[in-house]
Scaffold this active site. Structure first.
Site, PDB file in Angstrom:
ATOM      1  N   PHE A 170      31.436  79.463  86.849  1.00 31.56           N
ATOM      2  CA  PHE A 170      31.072  80.859  86.626  1.00 31.56           C
ATOM      3  C   PHE A 170      31.261  81.696  87.888  1.00 31.56           C
ATOM      4  CE2 PHE A 170      27.837  84.170  86.957  1.00 31.56           C
ATOM      5  CZ  PHE A 170      27.982  84.859  85.762  1.00 31.56           C
ATOM      6  N   ASP A 171      30.808  81.196  89.031  1.00 32.45           N
ATOM      7  CA  ASP A 171      30.929  81.919  90.303  1.00 32.45           C
ATOM      8  C   ASP A 171      32.384  82.247  90.624  1.00 32.45           C
ATOM      9  OD1 ASP A 171      28.581  80.158  90.231  1.00 32.45           O
ATOM     10  OD2 ASP A 171      28.133  80.997  92.196  1.00 32.45           O
ATOM     11  N   THR A 172      33.217  81.209  90.539  1.00 25.24           N
ATOM     12  CA  THR A 172      34.621  81.379  90.904  1.00 25.24           C
ATOM     13  C   THR A 172      35.311  82.380  89.990  1.00 25.24           C
ATOM     14  OG1 THR A 172      34.703  79.099  91.717  1.00 25.24           O
ATOM     15  CG2 THR A 172      36.788  80.173  91.244  1.00 25.24           C
ATOM     16  N   ARG A 227      24.376  76.894  84.552  1.00 26.53           N
ATOM     17  CA  ARG A 227      24.006  77.912  85.539  1.00 26.53           C
ATOM     18  C   ARG A 227      24.631  79.263  85.198  1.00 26.53           C
ATOM     19  NH1 ARG A 227      25.701  77.468  91.852  1.00 26.53           N
ATOM     20  NH2 ARG A 227      27.770  77.781  90.926  1.00 26.53           N
ATOM     21  N   TYR A 280      21.403  85.898  93.148  1.00 28.45           N
ATOM     22  CA  TYR A 280      20.880  84.583  92.778  1.00 28.45           C
ATOM     23  C   TYR A 280      20.998  83.656  93.976  1.00 28.45           C
ATOM     24  CZ  TYR A 280      24.881  81.361  92.409  1.00 28.45           C
ATOM     25  OH  TYR A 280      25.927  80.516  92.696  1.00 28.45           O
TER      26      TYR A 280
END
Length: 446
Positions: free
Chosen positions: A205-207, A95, A113
């Site tokens: 990735f988000d964190t 992702r 997103y």
């Protein structure tokens, strides 16, 4: 950690104008992997919602993560039928990899997103991106853990989510409430600088994106969401949790040694109200006092514990000196980072040396108190020794704070302000260098 981000500071945030020709204002990325059953229904629902409620131009980008079913064909068909839909194919899973690739090539000034299951109610989309369009914020996230959020999901996912966010708060000092909600947005100018620093290509990735943005002093807007769990989600909870914990360790280590050029994410001097100094208002004195007292409580407990341990095998003077030395090193490091917001390795040896001088003053006070006690009482009890040491440490603490604030970690805001008001060279090189050794999110407090 990646550090090949463009140099210079970010431009000042500006409100994006409506009704202008050019690329769409918003690009919503939907990362998918083997989602042939739900893709068309979800994209049509998202498109209908945006066409009906969103006042700016928009685009929907389906980012296919190496799907092995009919997902690529469905995405291509949607792109051929609907002008606002675009299909993007990647040959590798991840992702984070999909978001990095699409966001890096998008021409839209606001990038977002969401998960393909649309677990988050779409009415939160406009509140999510509005602060980025207006220039108020740099990133925005949906939060399932905000007090006003309304969430329907099983106990296992609830426990895992809350435990993970607790780990982030305790280990990386994260202040955002929900790292993994699949509902986020970022300004493109921020993404251009921030994405090269993000190493993870999967679920972490988000964190990583949020932690680095927060540490750089960027503004993160949180939106409470209505969220309904997808019981058919293909996310492997245990494997994802293990990878996330590895990511927490990697990012924490990089931040601890100052390996990331977070100063490149700073806004120009004067963009932040914290850059303005008001006559007669101290620069964060109250917050520094609170931080200093909190550090002092823990270092005092550490000191007393060490003194009691050393006292069992040696005399009071030697035990006091050893305990005070070790606790002073820890105290200086904690105050450097937490109270005065200094990061990285620049001048760390100098700061510790100055801290040892302050330690010497504290040693003189406490040792003198012990000597006076021995002279007055002969052989005082251990409890009496501790009481005298606590009183002496309180006096030393006041002096230590004053020395830390005025000498070890002095306020350099006035020097920075003076440089900012000096005549600027044509190439803009006269902007003050806000070094990575200081935390931009803390600069109001120094």
């Amino acid at each position: 950690m990646r550090t090949d981000t463009p140099g210079g500071t970010l431009p000042a945030r500006e409100h994006l104008l409506a009704g202008t020709a050019g690329p769409p204002v918003l690009d919503v990325v939907v990362p998918v992997y083997n989602e042939e059953a739900d893709l068309e229904r979800c994209v049509l629902r998202l498109h209908e919602h945006l066409a009906r409620t969103f006042p700016y131009g928009f685009r929907i980008t389906v980012a296919d993560n190496a799907s092995a079913d009919r997902t690529p064909l469905i995405a291509s068909g949607l792109a051929a039928r609907i002008p606002e839909v675009r299909a993007y194919r990647l040959d590798e899973k991840g992702r984070g990899r999909a978001l990095r690739s699409v966001w890096s090539h998008s021409d839209a000034p606001v990038l977002a997103y969401m998960d393909v299951d649309l677990s988050t109610d779409l009415n939160a989309l406009l509140p999510l991106v509005a602060p980025l369009i207006s220039g108020h914020s740099d990133l925005a996230i949906g939060s399932r853990l905000a007090r006003s959020s309304r969430v329907v999901r099983g106990p296992k996912r609830e426990i895992v989510s809350r435990a993970y966010n607790l780990i982030l708060k305790s280990s990386l000092a994260a202040r955002f409430s929900d790292a993994q909600c699949g509902f986020k947005a970022i300004r493109r100018d921020v993404a251009e600088r921030l994405l090269p620093m993000v190493e993870d290509t999967g679920w972490f990735f988000d964190t990583e994106l949020l932690v680095l943005a927060e540490r750089a002093g960027l503004r993160i807007h949180e939106v409470p969401v209505d969220w309904v769990d997808d019981p058919d989600s293909t996310v492997h909870i245990v494997r994802t949790a293990v990878e996330d914990l590895k990511g927490v360790w990697r990012v924490g280590r990089a931040l601890a040694v100052g390996a990331l050029p977070l100063d490149r994410l700073a806004r120009p001097f004067g963009d932040d109200p914290c850059d303005r100094r008001l006559t007669g208002v101290p620069g964060g004195l109250t917050r520094q006092l609170v931080g200093f007292c909190a550090v002092g409580v823990f270092s005092t407990l550490l000191y007393l514990l060490l003194y009691s341990l050393f006292r069992a095998g040696t005399g009071p003077q030697a035990a006091n000196a050893a305990a005070l030395l070790l606790s002073a090193v820890a105290n200086t490091a904690a105050n450097r980072r937490l109270t005065f917001g200094v990061r990285g390795r620049d001048r760390v040896v100098r700061h510790q040396a100055q801290g040892l001088v302050v330690f010497g003053i504290g040693l003189a006070l406490t040792s003198g108190s012990l000597a006076a006690l021995d002279a007055a009482a002969g052989t005082p009890s251990h409890a009496t020794e501790l009481a005298v040491l606590i009183a002496a440490n309180l006096a030393a603490t006041v002096l230590r704070f004053l020395l830390f604030r005025a000498w070890v970690f002095p306020d350099r805001h006035q020097d920075t302000t003076a440089r900012a008001t000096a005549p600027m060279p044509p190439d803009g090189s006269g902007w003050p260098d806000r070094s990575v050794t200081t935390d931009d999110s803390m600069r109001c407090t120094r």
